[in-house]
Design a protein around this motif. Structure first.
Motif, mmCIF file in Angstrom:
data_model
loop_
_atom_site.group_PDB
_atom_site.id
_atom_site.type_symbol
_atom_site.label_atom_id
_atom_site.label_comp_id
_atom_site.label_asym_id
_atom_site.label_seq_id
_atom_site.Cartn_x
_atom_site.Cartn_y
_atom_site.Cartn_z
ATOM 1 N N ASN A 54 0.803 -1.223 0.000
ATOM 2 C CA ASN A 54 0.000 0.000 0.000
ATOM 3 C C ASN A 54 0.830 1.264 0.000
ATOM 4 O O ASN A 54 0.453 2.274 0.585
ATOM 5 C CB ASN A 54 -0.943 0.010 1.209
ATOM 6 N N LYS A 135 0.567 -7.193 6.985
ATOM 7 C CA LYS A 135 0.124 -5.960 7.626
ATOM 8 C C LYS A 135 1.273 -5.305 8.388
ATOM 9 O O LYS A 135 1.505 -4.098 8.292
ATOM 10 C CB LYS A 135 -1.020 -6.273 8.594
ATOM 11 N N ILE A 138 3.712 -3.688 6.156
ATOM 12 C CA ILE A 138 3.256 -2.390 5.637
ATOM 13 C C ILE A 138 3.690 -1.293 6.597
ATOM 14 O O ILE A 138 4.237 -0.256 6.204
ATOM 15 C CB ILE A 138 1.726 -2.356 5.477
ATOM 16 N N ILE A 139 3.426 -1.547 7.866
ATOM 17 C CA ILE A 139 3.783 -0.542 8.865
ATOM 18 C C ILE A 139 5.298 -0.352 8.905
ATOM 19 O O ILE A 139 5.790 0.789 8.993
ATOM 20 C CB ILE A 139 3.267 -0.973 10.252
ATOM 21 N N ARG A 142 6.435 1.789 6.144
ATOM 22 C CA ARG A 142 6.120 3.192 6.370
ATOM 23 C C ARG A 142 7.154 3.839 7.274
ATOM 24 O O ARG A 142 7.588 4.982 7.061
ATOM 25 C CB ARG A 142 4.750 3.338 7.051
ATOM 26 N N LEU B 35 -3.140 2.839 6.550
ATOM 27 C CA LEU B 35 -2.516 1.664 5.957
ATOM 28 C C LEU B 35 -3.179 1.230 4.666
ATOM 29 O O LEU B 35 -2.853 0.176 4.120
ATOM 30 C CB LEU B 35 -2.504 0.522 6.981
ATOM 31 N N GLY B 36 -4.074 2.037 4.182
ATOM 32 C CA GLY B 36 -4.586 1.780 2.846
ATOM 33 C C GLY B 36 -3.580 2.290 1.834
ATOM 34 O O GLY B 36 -2.521 2.797 2.183
ATOM 35 N N VAL B 175 -3.065 -3.392 16.059
ATOM 36 C CA VAL B 175 -3.654 -2.738 14.886
ATOM 37 C C VAL B 175 -4.677 -3.678 14.255
ATOM 38 O O VAL B 175 -4.360 -4.823 13.957
ATOM 39 C CB VAL B 175 -2.550 -2.389 13.855
ATOM 40 N N PRO B 176 -5.859 -3.201 14.048
ATOM 41 C CA PRO B 176 -6.893 -4.080 13.481
ATOM 42 C C PRO B 176 -6.577 -4.418 12.026
ATOM 43 O O PRO B 176 -5.712 -3.798 11.415
ATOM 44 C CB PRO B 176 -8.178 -3.251 13.577
ATOM 45 N N PRO B 177 -7.276 -5.375 11.492
ATOM 46 C CA PRO B 177 -7.055 -5.706 10.088
ATOM 47 C C PRO B 177 -7.367 -4.508 9.194
ATOM 48 O O PRO B 177 -8.244 -3.702 9.511
ATOM 49 C CB PRO B 177 -8.046 -6.841 9.816
ATOM 50 N N ILE B 178 -6.660 -4.451 8.137
ATOM 51 C CA ILE B 178 -6.778 -3.273 7.289
ATOM 52 C C ILE B 178 -7.944 -3.442 6.330
ATOM 53 O O ILE B 178 -7.975 -4.379 5.540
ATOM 54 C CB ILE B 178 -5.493 -3.081 6.474
#
Lengths: 602, 218
Positions: A54, A135, A138-139, A142, B35-36, B175-178
């Motif tokens: 992303n 996930k 991704i972080i 960033r 996080l999109g 962090v919740p699912p995106i």
């Protein structure tokens, strides 16, 4: 990336993520450190391949385009060195030979991205595991992106970018699978930051950076805003009056100042007293070059970045062959957000030392001095040269060999300059003549060149199959046979002889020279290059330097007097000056010694 | 679901620096939490040599600027208080409609507290002087102080950004699912509070005791 090529199931998905992670992190780092020529194409539709993690970064940097990624083992760490290259006489004892004193290469950042396999970890099962990994990565990316803007080197990058590389420094990069550790002095000035690892399947993703805390030593700021000035007190070439005193020559500053008159903002007026008059004597100087013509080049003999082992390469090669055969694609797409459809094949990144060629060269001579990037290659090549079993050029598959007969005529380095547009690699040293020629053929497929760099320590690396080299950045692969990445390559690791023959087949006399030099020592390579230079056609006719490099290089003297002062100094000039300094230094030392002696007496 | 809280290091800012500092911090946090799909945009601060990253989301920019305006208004109204901006991320849980309410519950999973201490210069500090020379001297020292303060703030701001990066890296599990969205993927809200609020005061007091912040103790 080609999903067909990944084994189905969890593992395949994870491999794909890992591969893309490596590519993405390389993309981010290069984008943030190596100025790109191309305008950023941010607007418009985001390419599927760009949607990974992303984070839409736009087109991959040209630097990456010229790096070929082969199917390396994903277990190998990817080490990206960001190197600050400056021209300066450097008397540091770190440098082995005087030829290395003309350029100071300092690793200002070393990024390490790797997947650390931990056997002890229980394999994570279920769909969730790679999703979580994704996930978290991704972080992680960033934060890598943000961090790149907070580290000191970012400032240098911005400076370089804003001035269109009209600086006296340059930023180069190198990507490899391993690197030599820093020296103690270097370590002391560096700091490490490790990002928290991301748990992955049976292991974890690690990103860390070792960076120089303080770049003020490099005086990056001082060369930025100096306007052109006419040297009123023209001193003349130091060669004419070697012992002429330069006013306000302080110990180290003075030396540096006088070396770079064009670097206006020196604290002493001496810079402006040193002329660039010798640029007109360029050709003469070239012909009279001593045995170390490439002092200006990124030092042949230095560098902590030497590739030193072949086992790794061999391992990579072997592991490639052990890749499981491709399987049909799974429903991977559904599960991850980036584009997984028939889309871009993943080829796991390969590591090739790269560099934006020409950047530094623009500062220096039109000599075919090894480009900073390639300059390092001689370093790597040096083991090749001394080791008959190694080659300066990785034996390339025939597909990668496009002999360019026209390249015979001029020194390969200069010839390469012509190709630099497409190549992104500037001149190459004679040591890498073969590679350079091949590089010139493979503009976009740098496998030859880069493989030469990487395989300096071993020939097996050679096998950059062209198909695999294309893999990484193309959208639709479909048919990649992942299991045999080297299938197109003729060269076998142990078959050095054949690779030598490949080299020999290169009918250019230069290359034959070069191939013969592979068996000689480094010095012989240098000598060969000198010879080549001496027999080279006048550099004047080459307008290529203006192409990929900054327009500062202009040997014809057509540029006005004012801009003359901004001509980059040529290596030969610097070498001459270096000699002068040495003499001066000796003289001063002797004077002070005698002074001390007389003092003691009194 | 864990809720993580991050108290960012307190910053001493001048009035005119508020906007830049807040923009920098808020955007940085959101960049790490949006996080999109994002097209990162580098933004250089004008007052400091710092570059931060924005998500490139126009809507987000607008919301942040609105909030900053509100914060500045608040600061002007309550000049001698410590002010705090809280950026919270939550998940929406739809509760079953009851007889009385159709409440939508928010489950906060992360909260960031940005603490700003807006310096208030006493009026006429440098204005009056009997001697012109003294004024000049004062001016010089004032200029020196200002630049020293500015440098300190830049260093502190950099520290805050490092703090954000560290926190974002350390705490990922909550962090919740995106969701499959572009840009800002999680709902968030920005609230402003100042030390006049009792809760705020207690928080600040606790923090002060825990960290022994020098500015609080002086």
């Amino acid at each position: 990336m080609d999903l067909h090529s990944y084994p189905q199931g969890e593992h395949g998905r994870f491999e794909q993520i890992l591969n893309q992670f490596l590519l993405k992190s390389l993309h981010i780092i290069l984008d943030s450190r190596v100025p790109a020529n191309r305008p950023s194409s941010r607007n418009g539709e985001v390419k599927k391949s760009d949607k990974w993690f992303n984070l839409a970064l736009g087109d991959r940097p040209a630097a990456m385009d010229s790096l070929s990624f082969w199917n390396r083992s994903l277990m190998e760490p990817m080490i990206i060195d960001i190197i600050l290259v400056q021209e300066s006489p450097n008397y540091s004892p770190d440098h082995v030979s005087s030829s290395s004193e003309m350029y100071t290469e300092t690793v200002v950042e070393r990024w390490t991205v790797q997947y650390e396999y931990q056997r002890s970890m229980a394999p994570q099962t279920g769909d969730a595991s790679y999703k979580k990994t994704y996930k978290k990565s991704i972080i992680l990316l960033r934060s890598v992106y943000s961090m790149l803007r907070l580290l000191p080197a970012y400032k240098a990058f911005r400076k370089l970018q804003s001035l269109n590389r009209n600086c006296d420094f340059d930023i180069n990069y190198k990507v490899c699978s391993f690197s030599s550790p820093f020296s103690r002095t270097e370590e002391e000035s560096m700091k490490k930051y490790s990002f928290i690892p991301v748990d992955a399947q049976q292991g974890r993703l690690l990103v860390s950076v070792i960076y120089r805390k303080d770049l003020s030593d490099f005086n990056l700021d001082s060369f930025v805003s100096c306007p052109p000035e006419i040297i009123i007190d023209y001193v003349g070439s130091p060669l004419t009056e070697p012992m002429r005193e330069f006013p306000s020559t302080s110990s180290e500053k003075g030396a540096r100042a006088t070396s770079f008159p064009i670097r206006g903002k020196q604290s002493t007026p001496s810079p402006f007293q040193r002329p660039h008059s010798w640029t007109s004597g360029l050709h003469r100087d070239l012909s009279s070059l001593p045995n170390k013509p490439f002092s200006g080049s990124p030092p042949l003999n230095r560098s902590p970045y030497e590739y030193s082992t072949s086992p790794t390469d061999i391992y990579i090669h072997k592991s490639q062959n052990q890749r499981s055969p491709s399987n049909q694609r799974t429903t991977f797409d559904d599960l991850l957000s980036p584009p997984f459809s028939p889309s871009p094949s993943p080829s796991p990144p390969t590591y090739i030392s790269g560099g934006i060629p020409g950047r530094l060269r623009s500062e220096t001579a039109p000599m075919s001095i090894p480009h900073p990037m390639m300059g390092r290659s001689p370093r790597y090549l040096s083991p090749n040269l001394s080791d008959p079993n190694r080659h300066s050029l990785p034996p390339l598959s025939p597909r990668n060999l496009k002999f360019d007969p026209s390249s015979h005529e001029s020194p390969s380095g200069i010839r390469l300059m012509r190709k630099s547009d497409s190549l992104r690699s500037g001149d190459l040293s004679s040591g890498s003549i073969n590679s350079s020629q091949k590089v010139s053929r493979d503009a976009k497929e740098d496998s030859g060149r880069f493989s030469s760099l990487l395989s300096s320590s071993s020939s097996p690396r050679v096998g950059f199959s062209r198909s695999s080299s294309r893999l990484s950045f193309q959208e639709d692969f479909g048919d990649l046979d992942f299991s045999c990445p080297f299938i197109v390559d003729d060269v076998d690791p142990p078959d050095n002889q054949s690779s030598q023959n490949l080299d020999g087949r290169n009918s250019s006399e230069v290359s034959s020279q070069a191939s013969s030099t592979t068996k000689k020592s480094q010095d012989a390579a240098v000598g060969a290059l000198v010879h080549m230079l001496k027999t080279a056609p006048p550099l004047r006719q080459d307008s290529i330097y203006n192409t990929s490099q900054s327009s500062k290089i202009d040997f014809d003297g057509e540029v006005g007097a004012v801009s003359d002062f901004f001509k980059p100094r040529k290596t030969s000039d610097a070498l001459e000056e270096l000699k002068v300094y040495k003499e001066m230094k000796d003289l001063l030392l002797s004077r002070s010694a005698s002074h001390m002696a007389s003092k003691e007496k009194t | 679901m864990n809720s993580e809280v991050c108290q960012l290091k307190e910053l001493e800012v001048e009035h005119f620096e508020i906007r830049e500092v807040l923009r920098c911090i808020l955007h940085t946090i959101l960049f790490h939490r949006a996080l999109g799909l994002v097209r990162p945009k580098d933004v250089d601060l004008e007052l400091f040599e710092i570059t931060y990253v924005q998500c490139g989301d126009v809507e987000l920019d607008r919301k942040i600027d609105d909030k900053i305006d509100q914060f500045i208004d608040r600061v002007e109204k309550h000049p001698n208080k410590k002010n705090q901006i809280c950026l919270s991320f939550y998940e929406v849980k739809n509760k079953q409609a009851t007889w009385f309410t159709n409440k939508v519950e928010r489950l906060y999973w992360e909260q960031w507290y940005i603490n700003l201490n807006v310096a208030q210069h006493p009026k006429g500090h440098f204005g009056k002087s009997h001697h012109s020379k003294v004024v000049v001297d004062r001016g010089d020292t004032a200029a020196d102080e200002r630049s020293a303060r500015r440098a300190a703030l830049e260093a502190s701001l950099r520290d805050v950004l490092f703090q954000i990066i560290r926190f974002v890296n350390e705490k990922k599990d909550h962090v919740p699912p995106i969701p499959n969205l572009e840009g800002v993927s999680f709902p968030y809200e920005i609230t402003i509070s100042s030390s006049s609020d009792s809760a705020f005061g207690m928080d600040m007091f606790k923090r002060m005791l825990q960290t022994g912040h020098p500015t609080m103790l002086s």
